[in-house]
Write a protein that holds these residues in place. Structure first.
Motif, PDB file in Angstrom:
ATOM      1  N   THR A  70       0.820  -1.195   0.000  1.00 18.39           N
ATOM      2  CA  THR A  70       0.000   0.000   0.000  1.00 18.39           C
ATOM      3  C   THR A  70       0.866   1.262   0.000  1.00 18.39           C
ATOM      4  OG1 THR A  70      -1.529  -1.291   1.302  1.00 18.39           O
ATOM      5  CG2 THR A  70      -1.973   1.029   1.175  1.00 18.39           C
TER       6      THR A  70
ATOM      7  N   VAL B 154       3.866   1.753  -1.171  1.00 18.95           N
ATOM      8  CA  VAL B 154       4.468   1.991  -2.483  1.00 18.95           C
ATOM      9  C   VAL B 154       3.454   2.654  -3.404  1.00 18.95           C
ATOM     10  CG1 VAL B 154       5.421   0.888  -4.544  1.00 18.95           C
ATOM     11  CG2 VAL B 154       6.100   0.086  -2.278  1.00 18.95           C
ATOM     12  N   SER B 155       2.220   2.173  -3.312  1.00 12.06           N
ATOM     13  CA  SER B 155       1.175   2.688  -4.188  1.00 12.06           C
ATOM     14  C   SER B 155       0.777   4.127  -3.851  1.00 12.06           C
ATOM     15  CB  SER B 155      -0.048   1.775  -4.102  1.00 12.06           C
ATOM     16  OG  SER B 155      -1.221   2.494  -4.312  1.00 12.06           O
TER      17      SER B 155
ATOM     18  N   CYS C 268      -1.236   2.374   5.447  1.00 12.12           N
ATOM     19  CA  CYS C 268      -0.733   1.027   5.764  1.00 12.12           C
ATOM     20  C   CYS C 268      -1.747   0.250   6.600  1.00 12.12           C
ATOM     21  CB  CYS C 268       0.584   1.111   6.531  1.00 12.12           C
ATOM     22  SG  CYS C 268       1.155  -0.506   7.102  1.00 12.12           S
TER      23      CYS C 268
ATOM     24  N   PRO D 288      -4.172  -1.472  -3.016  1.00 12.25           N
ATOM     25  CA  PRO D 288      -4.035  -0.478  -4.092  1.00 12.25           C
ATOM     26  C   PRO D 288      -5.031  -0.643  -5.236  1.00 12.25           C
ATOM     27  CG  PRO D 288      -1.877  -1.168  -3.381  1.00 12.25           C
ATOM     28  CD  PRO D 288      -2.870  -2.054  -2.656  1.00 12.25           C
TER      29      PRO D 288
END
Lengths: 253, 388
Positions: free
Chosen positions: A65, A67-68, A100, A204
């Motif tokens: 999540t 990263v997205s 997160c 995501p």
């Protein structure tokens, strides 16, 4: 490089805290016996009574999540598993913390140049072919490190061989699309503070469903707005011209 | 408001006090960090500054694009009289949102990173780009007011020539942006209370922003008509009140349908704090003004219209606070309540916004007769110039 993972068997943990201390040493964090994740503790061991101890750390999700959601791409998922954070990109919006599902990223709130802090899966050790510091330090084998597929097979084997010992669930295998850290437990995971209502699909996807519609909205919306303006204003224009023509004719007569 | 600034020392004193507290909080925030100035924590990383300053600030600016679309796209010229204050509000609103963002970002000096470091899968990335682009569009939409005051004919002609494309781009950016503030919360299905979490969040944010934007136009026209002792544009505003009824009706129907689809009725009738706030938001902020505005004598009476618009604005603010703060509290178990310094910064920003609006309204042709005269020349589309 094969994808790495960790398997944490809660039934084997004695709560000694050596994983936490090894982590602190590896990452140069100040010593302390925190029980909650914070900027100085990438992993902690929580005491649930009756000799039940639960480690907390970044799950290193398969489709993370963080990263997205990061607007500047400060988070990356590496091919061998770790989710890394690049401090020099971060603008400090804290969307990673908000998003997160495991409430892992923490923040150096007391600094004027704050940054996000979380477990980085001992990325530099992995590059040298070493296990994570916490797995190496674990005296009971409660935390083991290895290839992801092998650890899944090992967890399944334990569940199969001692079904009376465990709840029949490998936590982290399917939660929010799966992760690189797996847990086995004798007690239902919800009672140990693990989020129990996570979907099986990566989170995501939820925002991507909305984001992927943007090109359509722009193309269709732009065309529709222009078309509306064209029709409505042309009608108006023609009306005015007619009025003017009529006026001119009236004047002629 | 001229009075407030010019003569009434009481309001001046309030302004100075808010500025003083706000500046002290600013000092603490930027010398000692977010931890010292706010009650934010690892458990509750987004608080008042995101919930109110950003989510509400952007939403209340929605009158700008709504009226631009009504006047320039749908060619309903009656609303021309209120378009300038709406554009001014939107422009100031976005400037203040960016200003507030500098407080909330941990590393404000890196705010430009989003221009060069791309992550198109991030809603926040989209928000960043929409804010940048739409603020530029608003600056251009606002510029004629300035050019007129300065008597700059050439730039004025250029901006007027591109009005329609500018408005279309503005409407598209606003649509994306208003809804993407809702999309921010799509990623927390397990955290946000089921009364508010819905896959339709972006749509709800968009529709409610249009409603709040219209209500803000009514609200401001009323306030400034009193402050400047000018006649209030009642026919247009009453019409806008009717538009508001329709928007609130659409919103209500969508909300009900969504509750039914998600089988979330049980949360509405369970006596919890969340349910109470939900009722306050929907009952006082949506249903009550909808019923009031549906009655012609309320709609046509300045006070009735003003009070209804105020309810819509308050309901909107409550909705954004519910989504961003109260709806997240139960999950986070952080017991977040903003610190006095967070509140002080927010109040200072609101005070700055009101002051800037009052100053602009006093010194620029926002409500002045030039705005009306100009209306007649601008109704003629550029294509018609040859026919004169």
């Amino acid at each position: 490089m094969a994808r790495k993972a960790m398997l944490i068997d809660i039934t084997r943990c004695i709560g000694c805290g050596l994983c936490r201390d090894a982590c602190k040493e590896q990452n140069g964090l100040p010593a302390g016996e925190e029980t909650k994740l914070n900027a100085n503790a990438y992993t902690v061991v929580q005491d649930y009574g009756h000799d039940v101890y639960v480690r907390r750390l970044c799950m290193h999700c398969e489709v993370p999540t963080c990263v997205s959601v990061c607007p500047v791409g400060a988070f990356t998922k590496t091919a061998d598993g770790p989710v890394l954070y690049e401090e020099s990109k971060c603008i400090g919006c804290r969307y990673c913390m908000q998003a997160c599902p495991y409430q892992v990223p923490t923040y150096t709130w007391d600094q004027t140049e704050p940054r996000v802090r979380k477990c980085i899966f001992c990325h530099s050790r992995l590059a040298q072919g070493l296990p994570t510091a916490c797995a190496e330090a674990c005296p009971t084998g409660a935390t083991i490190f290895g290839d992801r597929e092998e650890l899944i097979a090992e967890a399944q084997r334990r569940l199969r061989e001692e079904p009376e010992k465990y709840v029949d669930h490998i936590y982290g295998l399917t939660e929010a699309g799966g992760s690189s850290v797996f847990f086995l437990s004798a007690i239902p995971f919800e009672q140990l503070g693990f989020p129990g209502n996570l979907p099986k699909h990566p989170l995501p996807l939820l925002t991507w469903n909305a984001l992927s519609k943007i090109p359509d909205i722009v193309a269709v919306g732009g065309t529709a707005l222009y078309g509306l303006w064209w029709i409505i204003n042309r009608r108006d224009e023609v009306g005015r011209l007619h009025a003017k023509l009529k006026e001119m004719e009236d004047r002629k007569e | 408001m001229k009075k407030l600034l010019g003569q009434l020392t009481f309001w001046r004193a309030v302004l100075v006090m808010l500025l003083g507290l706000g500046l002290y909080a600013t000092y603490v925030r930027f010398t000692q960090g977010l931890g010292a100035a706010t009650n934010l924590s690892d458990q509750f990383p987004w608080g008042l500054w995101i919930g109110f300053d950003i989510l509400c600030g952007v939403g209340l600016a929605a009158g700008g694009f709504t009226l631009c679309a009504i006047v320039y796209i749908f060619n309903i010229q009656a609303y021309k009289a209120v378009i300038r204050p709406a554009v001014l509000t939107a422009f100031l609103g976005y400037l203040l949102v960016i200003f507030a963002l500098l407080y909330d970002l941990g590393r404000p000096e890196r705010i430009w990173h989003a221009i060069v470091m791309w992550n198109p899968s991030s809603v926040m990335f989209e928000v960043a780009w929409c804010v940048m682009l739409y603020t530029t569009v608003l600056a251009l939409e606002f510029s004629p007011i300035l050019f007129e005051k300065l008597g700059w004919e050439r730039p004025l002609r250029i901006v007027r020539a591109i009005t329609v494309p500018l408005v279309i781009v503005g409407v598209l950016l606003s649509t994306l942006h208003q809804s993407s503030l809702g999309s921010l919360y799509l990623i927390v299905p397990e955290k946000l209370h089921p009364l508010w979490y819905s896959s339709l969040l972006p749509v709800f944010f968009f529709v409610s922003a249009i409603g709040a934007g219209c209500a803000m136009v009514i609200f401001e026209s009323f306030m400034s008509s009193r402050a400047f002792k000018r006649e209030i544009e009642m026919p247009q505003l009453a019409q806008l009140g009717r538009v508001l009824v329709v928007i609130l009706m659409i919103y209500t129907v969508m909300k009900l349908q969504d509750l039914a689809d998600r089988r979330a009725w049980v949360h509405v009738v369970t006596p919890t704090l969340e349910a109470m706030l939900y009722w306050a938001e929907m009952g006082l902020g949506v249903l009550l003004p909808m019923i009031l505005l549906a009655r012609p004598h309320v709609r046509r009476h300045p006070t009735g219209l003003f009070c209804s618009a105020l309810l819509v604005v308050l309901g909107f603010v409550l909705n954004r606070m519910n989504v961003s703060i109260t709806g997240m509290e139960a999950w986070a178990r952080a017991g977040y309540f903003p610190s006095w310094m967070e509140i002080a910064v927010t109040m200072m920003i609101v005070a700055l916004g009101i002051t800037a609006f009052a100053l602009a309204a006093r010194h620029l042709p926002v409500f002045s007769p030039t705005a009306r005269e100009e209306k007649t020349t601008m109704t003629e589309s550029p294509h018609l110039a040859w026919a004169e």
